[in-house]
Each structure stands twice: as C-alpha cells, then as structure tokens.
Design an enzyme around this catalytic site. Structure first.
Site, mmCIF file in Angstrom:
data_model
loop_
_atom_site.group_PDB
_atom_site.id
_atom_site.type_symbol
_atom_site.label_atom_id
_atom_site.label_comp_id
_atom_site.label_asym_id
_atom_site.label_seq_id
_atom_site.Cartn_x
_atom_site.Cartn_y
_atom_site.Cartn_z
ATOM 1 C CB CYS A 163 -9.273 4.577 0.533
ATOM 2 S SG CYS A 163 -7.636 5.051 1.233
ATOM 3 C CG ASP A 183 -1.779 1.215 1.480
ATOM 4 O OD1 ASP A 183 -2.422 1.668 0.342
ATOM 5 O OD2 ASP A 183 -1.712 1.878 2.465
ATOM 6 C CB SER A 184 0.211 4.798 -0.888
ATOM 7 O OG SER A 184 -0.870 4.890 0.020
ATOM 8 N N GLY A 244 -3.100 8.974 -3.670
ATOM 9 C CA GLY A 244 -4.385 9.205 -4.138
ATOM 10 C C GLY A 244 -4.648 10.516 -4.912
ATOM 11 C CB CYS A 287 -3.417 0.427 -2.368
ATOM 12 S SG CYS A 287 -3.216 2.197 -2.955
ATOM 13 C CD GLU A 330 0.150 6.940 6.226
ATOM 14 O OE1 GLU A 330 1.242 6.986 6.431
ATOM 15 O OE2 GLU A 330 -0.326 5.902 5.488
ATOM 16 C CB THR A 353 -4.957 4.822 -5.016
ATOM 17 O OG1 THR A 353 -5.692 5.579 -3.832
ATOM 18 C CG2 THR A 353 -4.312 5.690 -6.057
ATOM 19 C CG HIS A 370 -4.845 5.104 4.271
ATOM 20 N ND1 HIS A 370 -4.399 4.558 3.217
ATOM 21 C CD2 HIS A 370 -3.767 5.603 4.894
ATOM 22 C CE1 HIS A 370 -3.092 4.827 3.363
ATOM 23 N NE2 HIS A 370 -2.554 5.397 4.324
HETATM 24 N N1 DGL Z 1 -4.444 3.171 0.973
HETATM 25 C C1 DGL Z 1 -4.703 3.738 -0.496
HETATM 26 C C2 DGL Z 1 -5.806 3.439 -1.146
HETATM 27 O O1 DGL Z 1 -6.403 2.504 -0.868
HETATM 28 C C3 DGL Z 1 -3.882 5.108 -0.720
HETATM 29 C C4 DGL Z 1 -4.247 6.284 0.138
HETATM 30 C C5 DGL Z 1 -3.428 7.269 -0.457
HETATM 31 O O2 DGL Z 1 -2.119 7.071 -0.785
HETATM 32 O O3 DGL Z 1 -3.611 8.479 -1.070
HETATM 33 O O4 DGL Z 1 -6.472 4.250 -1.900
#
Ligand code: DGL
Length: 272
Positions: A187, A11-12, A44, A74, A153, A76, A189
């Site tokens: 997402c 993931d990011s 994103g 992720c 984050e 995105t 997150h």
């Molecule tokens: N966790 C990520 C997602 O599912 C990315 C969030 C991000 O880096 O903007 O989209």
C-alpha cells in the site's frame, strides 16, 4: 485549463506521495500532477465496484489536466481496477503491483516474502499471484493492515510514537515469526511508516516500497516510449485533493521535505 505534458499520479490520499517523492528525484524536468482523494479515503475497505468507480473518476480528473501518462500510486486501485484502467485509458498506464513484485522476487534470499496492504489488496491476492507467476518457488505471507492508512492520514508516523509502534507490532508479528526476509509495502501509504516497520522487523529484512518501484518503472516506460520532456528546466508539481487541503499540506510537507502551505487545491471529484 490544460497543464500540458504532465505525468498524472493518483491515490486515495497521501500514500501516492511515496511515488511523487521518487518522481521529483528521478525526473525533475517532468511536471507531476497529483490527485489525492482525501474526501473518500480509505479505498481499501470498500467494495470492488466502488473502488473501480472512484479510480475512473480520479483518472478522468487527471485526463482533464491533459496528462501523458497515468500512474495509480495505490495498491488498492492497482489490485482491483488495474486491468480495467489499462484497457480503457487513452494514455499509458501503470499501477504498483507488477513493478513491486518484480523487485521483491529479485531481492529475496530465502524465498519468503511478506505482503502487507489494505484489506482489498490482500483479499485480491494480486501481489501473491504476481510473485508466484514470476517465481513459483517463493512462499508468500499476506497481512492486511488497515489501521496503517489511518495512522498515515493522521500524521501518526514517527518511529518513536507509542501508538505507531504498537500497531506495527500487532500487524507484523506473524510475518516476523514466519521468517520473511523481504516485505512488500503493498500500500503506498506504508512507506511513510517505513522507519517504524524497519525498527520492528530488523535491518536484515528488505522493505520494498511500492511507490518508489513504480516511479522507477514509469520513468523507464516514458524513456522507452520517447515521452520525456525535451525542455529540461525544473518543473514544480501541482497537488489536488477532494477535501480541505489543511491536513494534507502539513503531512505532505513533512514527507516531501518542502513547505506546502497554500499549494494544494481542492476540487469536486464527483463532477468527473
Ligand atoms: N494508498 C492506498 C493503497 O495503496 C490506499 C489506502 C486506502 O485508501 O485504503 O492501497
């Protein structure tokens, strides 16, 4: 160094831990190798080309650890680079969109589904297209929630935190007014904000966690393809990030309910 027969998850940043949490429950005998691109988060808000470049570097790092499957935990990456990854990777791949959309379509009672994600995910309409393919009757309401990623984050995730509650209300009000009975946390997150989102939407609204659904789907694929470990001893996950591990260790420790101090390794992702 080879890690053997592992499942690679990326993931990011911290978001993919929502999938890891479920993998640790479901498949304790599988080794999980996690990469969080904390040096380049968020994805994103970036262009398609940049997201694709980052996604392939992340996958390349996991392949260098000899993984048998790659999971883009992720929204995105799955929305913008999923098809390219699926086509090019030499090991089985899954993203989050398909398994999550499938569950949402089964769960909705009134046919009104909300989708929240990053700007890139919502801009791609990946969930909406998938949901309407599965059931052309459903109404889909999409909302980009970029600030949620920063809240997570930075560990600002508690349901009683004033800032968390304000941001949740700002983003979720239209979905609530539209009467959705199911919301895709599109997402990875966002499940870390689940309590605050649920408090605002009310307990009758079903929240579908993309990390959880994806881990369950990946476990099914591994079983079907006979790729599960025959050695049933419990394995410890390995965590890698592309920036200093400090912040990651404390939020990840809270979320996974384990002491993560000095367990996360920093790597240089630009080498991949
Ligand atoms: N966790 C990520 C997602 O599912 C990315 C969030 C991000 O880096 O903007 O989209």
């Amino acid at each position: 160094m080879s890690s053997g027969n592992a499942i690679g998850v990326f993931d990011s940043g911290l978001g993919g831990l929502s999938a890891v949490k479920e993998f640790l429950n479901l498949l304790p005998a599988e080794k999980i190798i996690y990469f969080g691109d904390t040096g380049r988060v968020p994805y994103g808000t970036r262009s398609r080309d940049t997201i694709r470049k980052y996604a392939f570097q992340d996958a390349q790092f996991l392949l260098s650890r000899n993984v048998k499957m790659i999971v883009a935990a992720c929204g995105t990456v799955s929305s913008v680079a999923g098809a390219a990854l699926e086509e090019k990777l030499p090991v089985p791949y899954t993203g989050v969109v398909n398994p999550t959309a499938y569950t949402a379509v089964r769960k909705t009672r009134n046919g009104k589904i909300g989708v929240i994600g990053t700007a890139a995910t919502v801009g791609s309409h990946s969930y909406k297209l998938r949901l309407q393919k599965l059931n052309p009757e459903v109404q889909v309401f999409e909302q980009a929630c970029p600030l949620f990623v920063s809240l997570v984050e930075n560990g600002i995730i508690h349901r009683d935190d004033q800032i968390t509650r304000l941001v949740v209300r700002r983003y979720m009000a239209d979905l609530k007014d539209n009467g959705v009975d199911t919301v895709i946390l599109g997402c990875t997150h966002f499940p870390l904000l689940r309590d605050a989102i649920s408090d605002y939407m009310g307990e009758d609204v079903t929240l579908v966690d993309s990390g959880y659904e994806t881990a369950n789907y990946a476990a099914k694929v591994l079983k079907e393809q006979d790729l599960l470990n025959s050695d049933t001893s419990v394995k410890q996950p390995e965590f890698f990030v592309s920036d200093t591990p400090d912040g990651f260790e404390s939020v990840a420790g809270l979320f996974l309910g384990r002491d993560m101090e000095h367990t996360v390794t920093q790597i240089d992702i630009e080498q991949f």
